[in-house]
Design an enzyme around this catalytic site. Structure first.
Site, PDB file in Angstrom:
ATOM      1  N   ASP A  71       0.874  -1.177   0.000  1.00 49.56           N
ATOM      2  CA  ASP A  71       0.000   0.000   0.000  1.00 49.56           C
ATOM      3  C   ASP A  71       0.905   1.220   0.000  1.00 49.56           C
ATOM      4  O   ASP A  71       1.438   1.630   1.027  1.00 49.56           O
ATOM      5  CB  ASP A  71      -0.897  -0.031   1.245  1.00 49.56           C
ATOM      6  N   ASN A 117      11.541  -6.926  -7.451  1.00 47.32           N
ATOM      7  CA  ASN A 117      10.937  -5.650  -7.839  1.00 47.32           C
ATOM      8  C   ASN A 117      11.982  -4.562  -7.944  1.00 47.32           C
ATOM      9  O   ASN A 117      12.987  -4.557  -7.254  1.00 47.32           O
ATOM     10  CB  ASN A 117       9.831  -5.258  -6.851  1.00 47.32           C
ATOM     11  N   PHE A 121       9.987   3.501  -5.658  1.00 43.38           N
ATOM     12  CA  PHE A 121       9.187   4.473  -4.887  1.00 43.38           C
ATOM     13  C   PHE A 121       8.176   5.218  -5.756  1.00 43.38           C
ATOM     14  O   PHE A 121       8.082   6.451  -5.723  1.00 43.38           O
ATOM     15  CB  PHE A 121      10.075   5.510  -4.179  1.00 43.38           C
ATOM     16  N   SER A 182      15.998   0.536   0.632  1.00 40.48           N
ATOM     17  CA  SER A 182      15.511   0.047  -0.652  1.00 40.48           C
ATOM     18  C   SER A 182      16.655   0.042  -1.651  1.00 40.48           C
ATOM     19  O   SER A 182      17.406   1.013  -1.736  1.00 40.48           O
ATOM     20  CB  SER A 182      14.382   0.932  -1.179  1.00 40.48           C
ATOM     21  N   ASN A 184      16.355   0.151  -4.843  1.00 46.21           N
ATOM     22  CA  ASN A 184      15.949   0.682  -6.146  1.00 46.21           C
ATOM     23  C   ASN A 184      16.005   2.193  -6.266  1.00 46.21           C
ATOM     24  O   ASN A 184      15.554   2.750  -7.259  1.00 46.21           O
ATOM     25  CB  ASN A 184      14.544   0.184  -6.470  1.00 46.21           C
ATOM     26  N   THR A 185      16.520   2.866  -5.242  1.00 49.05           N
ATOM     27  CA  THR A 185      16.805   4.290  -5.324  1.00 49.05           C
ATOM     28  C   THR A 185      18.311   4.417  -5.203  1.00 49.05           C
ATOM     29  O   THR A 185      18.861   4.133  -4.128  1.00 49.05           O
ATOM     30  CB  THR A 185      16.084   5.063  -4.198  1.00 49.05           C
ATOM     31  N   LYS A 215      14.419   1.236   8.926  1.00 47.71           N
ATOM     32  CA  LYS A 215      14.369  -0.032   8.189  1.00 47.71           C
ATOM     33  C   LYS A 215      15.710  -0.296   7.520  1.00 47.71           C
ATOM     34  O   LYS A 215      16.188   0.523   6.725  1.00 47.71           O
ATOM     35  CB  LYS A 215      13.243  -0.007   7.153  1.00 47.71           C
ATOM     36  N   ASN A 242      14.708  -5.111   4.634  1.00 43.18           N
ATOM     37  CA  ASN A 242      14.226  -4.850   3.271  1.00 43.18           C
ATOM     38  C   ASN A 242      14.603  -6.024   2.355  1.00 43.18           C
ATOM     39  O   ASN A 242      15.083  -7.054   2.822  1.00 43.18           O
ATOM     40  CB  ASN A 242      14.825  -3.532   2.771  1.00 43.18           C
TER      41      ASN A 242
HETATM   42  C1  LIG Z   1       6.784  -5.014  -4.972  1.00 47.00           C
HETATM   43  C2  LIG Z   1       7.458  -4.629  -3.690  1.00 47.00           C
HETATM   44  C3  LIG Z   1       7.547  -3.289  -3.343  1.00 47.00           C
HETATM   45  C4  LIG Z   1       8.162  -2.914  -2.154  1.00 47.00           C
HETATM   46  N1  LIG Z   1       8.217  -1.583  -1.829  1.00 47.00           N
HETATM   47  C5  LIG Z   1       8.794  -1.218  -0.665  1.00 47.00           C
HETATM   48  C6  LIG Z   1       8.836   0.149  -0.298  1.00 47.00           C
HETATM   49  O1  LIG Z   1       8.333   1.033  -1.003  1.00 47.00           O
HETATM   50  N2  LIG Z   1       9.444   0.486   0.871  1.00 47.00           N
HETATM   51  C7  LIG Z   1       9.993  -0.466   1.712  1.00 47.00           C
HETATM   52  O2  LIG Z   1      10.524  -0.108   2.767  1.00 47.00           O
HETATM   53  N3  LIG Z   1       9.963  -1.786   1.386  1.00 47.00           N
HETATM   54  C8  LIG Z   1       9.376  -2.163   0.227  1.00 47.00           C
HETATM   55  N4  LIG Z   1       9.336  -3.503  -0.095  1.00 47.00           N
HETATM   56  C9  LIG Z   1       9.994  -4.483   0.794  1.00 47.00           C
HETATM   57  C10 LIG Z   1       9.015  -5.171   1.741  1.00 47.00           C
HETATM   58  O3  LIG Z   1       8.449  -4.235   2.630  1.00 47.00           O
HETATM   59  C11 LIG Z   1       9.731  -6.266   2.566  1.00 47.00           C
HETATM   60  O4  LIG Z   1      10.745  -5.673   3.348  1.00 47.00           O
HETATM   61  C12 LIG Z   1      10.352  -7.342   1.683  1.00 47.00           C
HETATM   62  O5  LIG Z   1       9.526  -7.636   0.581  1.00 47.00           O
HETATM   63  C13 LIG Z   1      10.618  -8.637   2.443  1.00 47.00           C
HETATM   64  O6  LIG Z   1       9.426  -9.195   2.939  1.00 47.00           O
HETATM   65  P1  LIG Z   1       8.668 -10.444   2.199  1.00 47.00           P
HETATM   66  O7  LIG Z   1       9.714 -11.492   1.948  1.00 47.00           O
HETATM   67  O8  LIG Z   1       7.593 -10.857   3.155  1.00 47.00           O
HETATM   68  O9  LIG Z   1       8.116  -9.905   0.933  1.00 47.00           O
HETATM   69  C14 LIG Z   1       8.716  -3.902  -1.282  1.00 47.00           C
HETATM   70  C15 LIG Z   1       8.616  -5.258  -1.642  1.00 47.00           C
HETATM   71  C16 LIG Z   1       7.996  -5.637  -2.819  1.00 47.00           C
HETATM   72  C17 LIG Z   1       7.918  -7.096  -3.172  1.00 47.00           C
END
Ligand SMILES: Cc1cc2nc3c(=O)[nH]c(=O)nc-3n(C[C@H](O)[C@H](O)[C@H](O)COP(=O)(O)O)c2cc1C
Length: 344
Positions: A71, A117, A121, A182, A184-185, A215, A242
């Site tokens: 979200d 991914n 952002f 993250s 990706n930045t 984080k 992350n």
């Molecule tokens: C599509 C996608 C987008 C994400 N976007 C963010 C983000 O905007 N900010 C963030 O702190 N983590 C982001 N995450 C990381 C998740 O919050 C989480 O730390 C990570 O996916 C590991 O958890 P999981 O194995 O349960 O997915 C993203 C992960 C995915 C898959």
């Protein structure tokens, strides 16, 4: 009569093969639109607290939360809580709106139970997100807002970005997460090297009691040192972790899900041994079952979050994990608080 959640879970099981034929981000948008509708059309369910606990003065009805990135400011909180989440982390939100990276930027690795991914952002910015939060009625659990810097802002001016986002969003949140992890930045993770300054600036801008968390990435050799610097500067908690930039296969980006699990667990345990007696940790990364959640809690997490498991398991994931966790704790005769850090 079937509960509204079981109906939605069944519907997801039926539709999942179709969703998985679609581009991953398109499928995500369809599900988000459906959840938005669902939370409006069906009446509110009875609230059920399972393993309730109080942290930072906030009431968490269950320890299983939604990880950031699902979200990104659409504010589907009513739907998330109805799926059984105990708290929701919204974001990452940057001060100014930005489109994110070119599509496609979200990929399934189905055989591995993983996602890659490189969203970058994509979000509507702090102002519009704040406007939506202002319209949100009181929710049954805490809402954390995850903030970051805009892509084009150099790291020397990153603190200004975090402060702008913080000032706009913190008054509407129960807690804030500073995202410096993250992949990706470009350059974002370098902010971990001087995390103390950033945390100090944000903590100084805080009015009231709300917790400020940081984080971290799973790819650091000594995550506990970064956590220590953050906590020494006033951070109230750590989110570990992350996504990882370990070779993820065909696509570049951050890897989440099962292949991240061991790494994120190790980081959680190291961070707990360093700061776990002073601040709570939110464990995230590859958690897909009650057993995974329990192991993360025993490694030091007071709360856990999921993202990838929700994509693969569907709407019952949070509820199933909470219920299974309650059974595992009962089996071992432990309260949630007693289990935290038991294996660390
Ligand atoms: C599509 C996608 C987008 C994400 N976007 C963010 C983000 O905007 N900010 C963030 O702190 N983590 C982001 N995450 C990381 C998740 O919050 C989480 O730390 C990570 O996916 C590991 O958890 P999981 O194995 O349960 O997915 C993203 C992960 C995915 C898959």
């Amino acid at each position: 009569m079937r509960s509204s959640l079981s109906r939605v879970a069944l519907l997801y099981r039926l539709l999942r093969p179709l969703f998985f034929l679609l581009d991953a981000e398109l499928a995500h948008s369809l599900v988000a639109a459906f959840l938005w509708l669902w939370a409006r059309v069906w009446p509110r369910p009875r609230r059920r607290a399972l393993l309730a606990q109080k942290l930072w003065g906030l009431d968490f009805p269950t320890p299983v939360g939604l990880a950031a990135g699902m979200d990104k400011g659409q504010i589907l909180a009513p739907a998330w809580f109805r799926l059984g989440f105990g708290f929701v982390e919204i974001g990452t939100i940057t001060p100014r709106p930005q489109p994110g990276n070119p599509k496609p930027r979200l990929f399934r690795l189905r055989e591995q139970g993983a996602l890659v991914n490189r969203m970058g952002f994509n979000n509507d910015g702090a102002e519009r997100t704040a406007a939506r939060l202002r319209r949100l009625p009181r929710q049954p659990g805490p809402i954390l807002i995850n903030i970051g810097r805009n892509k084009e802002t150099p790291n020397e001016r990153a603190a200004d970005d975090y402060l702008t986002a913080f000032r706009a969003l913190a008054p509407l949140a129960d807690g804030v997460v500073i995202n410096v992890s993250s992949p990706n930045t470009p350059g974002l993770r370098d902010l971990q090297a001087d995390i103390g300054s950033l945390v100090k600036a944000i903590v100084a801008a805080r009015t009231g009691q709300m917790p400020v968390l940081v984080k971290l990435s799973p790819d650091e050799d000594r995550p506990e040192e970064i956590a220590e610097a953050a906590v020494a500067a006033g951070a109230d908690g750590i989110v570990a972790t992350n996504t990882t930039i370990d070779p993820a296969g065909r696509e570049t980006g951050g890897l989440s899900g099962a292949p991240l699990k061991e790494k994120a667990l190790r980081a959680c345990a190291r961070i707990y041994r360093q700061v776990g007696r002073r601040v709570p940790i939110i464990g995230v990364g590859g958690i897909a079952s009650a057993e995974d959640a329990y192991a993360r809690i025993r490694a030091g997490a007071s709360l856990v979050e999921i993202y990838t498991a929700l994509v693969y398991q569907g709407p019952r994931a949070a509820r199933d994990i909470s219920e299974g966790l309650a059974r595992l704790l009962a089996r071992d005769g432990l309260s949630l608080g007693e289990a935290v850090g038991r294996d660390a």
